[in-house]
Design a protein around this motif. Structure first.
Motif, PDB file in Angstrom:
ATOM      1  N   ASN A  95     -12.593   3.721  -6.864  1.00  0.00           N
ATOM      2  CA  ASN A  95     -12.412   4.039  -5.448  1.00  0.00           C
ATOM      3  C   ASN A  95     -10.981   3.796  -4.978  1.00  0.00           C
ATOM      4  N   LYS A  96     -10.415   2.658  -5.392  1.00  0.00           N
ATOM      5  CA  LYS A  96      -9.023   2.370  -5.016  1.00  0.00           C
ATOM      6  C   LYS A  96      -8.075   3.423  -5.574  1.00  0.00           C
ATOM      7  N   LYS A 108      -8.612   6.990  -3.916  1.00  0.00           N
ATOM      8  CA  LYS A 108      -8.142   6.957  -2.523  1.00  0.00           C
ATOM      9  C   LYS A 108      -6.654   7.285  -2.440  1.00  0.00           C
ATOM     10  N   ARG A 140       0.833  -1.210   0.000  1.00  0.00           N
ATOM     11  CA  ARG A 140       0.000   0.000   0.000  1.00  0.00           C
ATOM     12  C   ARG A 140       0.866   1.257   0.000  1.00  0.00           C
ATOM     13  N   ASN A 158      -5.918  11.260  -4.859  1.00  0.00           N
ATOM     14  CA  ASN A 158      -6.561  12.487  -4.408  1.00  0.00           C
ATOM     15  C   ASN A 158      -5.851  13.125  -3.212  1.00  0.00           C
ATOM     16  N   LYS A 159      -4.851  12.470  -2.689  1.00  0.00           N
ATOM     17  CA  LYS A 159      -4.168  12.995  -1.503  1.00  0.00           C
ATOM     18  C   LYS A 159      -3.250  14.157  -1.869  1.00  0.00           C
ATOM     19  N   ASP A 203      -8.788  14.922  -8.948  1.00  0.00           N
ATOM     20  CA  ASP A 203      -8.413  13.843  -8.023  1.00  0.00           C
ATOM     21  C   ASP A 203      -7.384  12.888  -8.629  1.00  0.00           C
ATOM     22  N   GLU A 243       1.310   4.206  -2.959  1.00  0.00           N
ATOM     23  CA  GLU A 243       1.092   5.627  -2.689  1.00  0.00           C
ATOM     24  C   GLU A 243       2.333   6.445  -3.033  1.00  0.00           C
TER      25      GLU A 243
END
Length: 422
Positions: free
Chosen positions: A207-208, A211, A119, A214-215, A241, A123
């Motif tokens: 959605n994945k 998530k 994960r 969009n940070k 996003d 990211e």
């Protein structure tokens, strides 16, 4: 003032400054911008929307060129596929090996022996374009970098990315042995192929994906680092996003970007704009041209519902025989991405349907064209219900028309639907 308020305030200030700067920058072209959008910075570009698939703008969209770190969108997609098929998990602990360590460009400061979740690697790869993270993901999912590149190319073929070639998961230049000579290569693509990839990952894993992308910041647990998202549009437009930046000397400054448009303010429904800019000459040029594209299109183009779900479109004869007629329906919404001053031309092109093959095939397409007769959208149209569920007299008319058309060899010329037995 807490951290969230600081971030929101910062976005508002940056957006205001950026809007003013862009207004000044494009003031000399104000008349042209009032009538159409033009990207003067990108070597190639393309912009579309997901709901209708209309190409709103394109420039050299099929030119093949280096794609740099936009490659990492495909790396993420392969990882998502592996997670979806239970071959991997976001919670997997990946042990970094020496070959993963990469200090060229941006990175997560990883060293051999570090243990990082999949994960966090995903990211870091997407938010700060960490090249070491991309290598670690590739080795973990594919078993080797070489095998992972094969998975990337296989997926590109599946998605119809006909002008794309991957050599590695991060998009950096790579040395290969070609017929005994060492040569430098980079991952290659086109703006249109990147659009296909972007559409697919937004549709399959919305959605994945959001998530992650969009940070505003990447906060690394493994190395205790905090860095801003490299996407320059995230602080400027609230509905942006994603998606991914890229840069090498060969590729120039690249960006695959996206934003949602909400229902209201002229839009009949929500939608998503997706754009690709390849080969801008600088970070500022990349930021300006993509910001201008989204703000212009969001202002002047709206998602309009022409026909709602299960609505009657027209009545037509079958096989050119006036005594056989049937109502034509849109079982799904028929939408168009329409410019505010634009008039859309509508026409129907009918099919020949063989009942023995499939008695619920579409009987035609609604064709939407712009004023230049460019096809901007095509949508299937049907009988109101599948044949076996139609009212008795409709089934009877279709059956008689099918016998008639089969016996006399009648074919559809696009003006009316034709049913045949086989």
């Amino acid at each position: 003032m807490n951290q969230n308020r600081i971030i929101i305030f910062r976005k508002m200030v940056i957006a205001s400054v950026m809007s003013l700067a862009l207004s000044c920058q494009f003031a000399m072209a104000s008349y042209a911008e009032a009538t159409r959008y033009n990207d003067s910075f990108s070597r190639s570009a393309i912009i579309s929307d997901i709901d209708t698939g209309r190409i709103i703008y394109e420039k050299n969209a099929d030119n093949v060129q280096s794609m740099a770190s936009i490659s990492k969108v495909m790396t993420l997609l392969i990882a998502f596929d592996a997670i979806d098929s239970k071959k991997a998990s976001e919670d997997d602990i990946v042990t970094i090996v020496q070959s993963d360590v990469n200090r060229y460009g941006t990175h997560m400061e990883l060293v051999a022996g570090d243990k990082v979740t999949l994960r966090e690697l995903m990211e870091g790869m997407m938010l700060i374009s960490a090249n070491d993270a991309a290598l670690a993901i590739a080795r973990h999912i594919g078993g080797s970098y070489e095998n992972f590149a094969k998975l990337m190319n296989k997926k590109a073929v599946e998605l119809g990315m006909t002008n794309t070639k991957f050599y590695n998961p991060n998009g950096l230049p790579e040395q290969i042995n070609y017929d005994g000579s060492i040569m430098s290569v980079e991952n290659k693509t086109t703006a249109r192929d990147v659009l296909k990839l972007s559409f697919w990952i937004y549709k399959k894993y919305p959605n994945k994906l959001i998530k992650i992308t969009n940070k505003s910041y990447f906060t690394g647990v493994a190395k205790k680092i905090s860095k801003e998202n490299t996407n320059p549009l995230i602080p400027l437009i609230s509905n942006v996003d994603g998606l991914k930046t890229g840069f090498t000397d060969s590729a120039g400054y690249c960006l695959a970007y996206s934003m949602t448009t909400d229902k209201g303010n002229g839009n009949d429904s929500k939608n998503r704009l997706v754009g690709v800019s390849l080969g801008a000459p600088s970070k500022d040029a990349r930021k300006s041209t993509t910001f201008n594209a989204l703000t212009y299109i969001a202002k002047h183009y709206k998602t309009k519902i022409l026909y709602s779900e299960n609505s009657k479109i027209s009545n037509t004869n079958l096989g050119g025989v006036s005594i056989f007629d049937i109502d034509v329906f849109s079982r799904n919404e028929i939408k168009v991405m329409k410019k505010d001053t634009e008039k859309i031309k509508q026409s129907i092109r009918y099919n020949t349907v063989k009942l023995m093959d499939n008695n619920d095939s579409p009987i035609g397409k609604m064709v939407l064209k712009d004023k230049y007769d460019n096809v901007i959208s095509e949508r299937n149209i049907y009988t109101e219900k599948p044949l076996e569920k139609l009212p008795y007299f409709d089934k009877l008319k279709i059956s008689f028309s099918a016998v008639y058309s089969t016996l006399f060899g009648i074919n559809s010329n696009g003006e009316y639907p034709v049913f045949k037995l086989f």
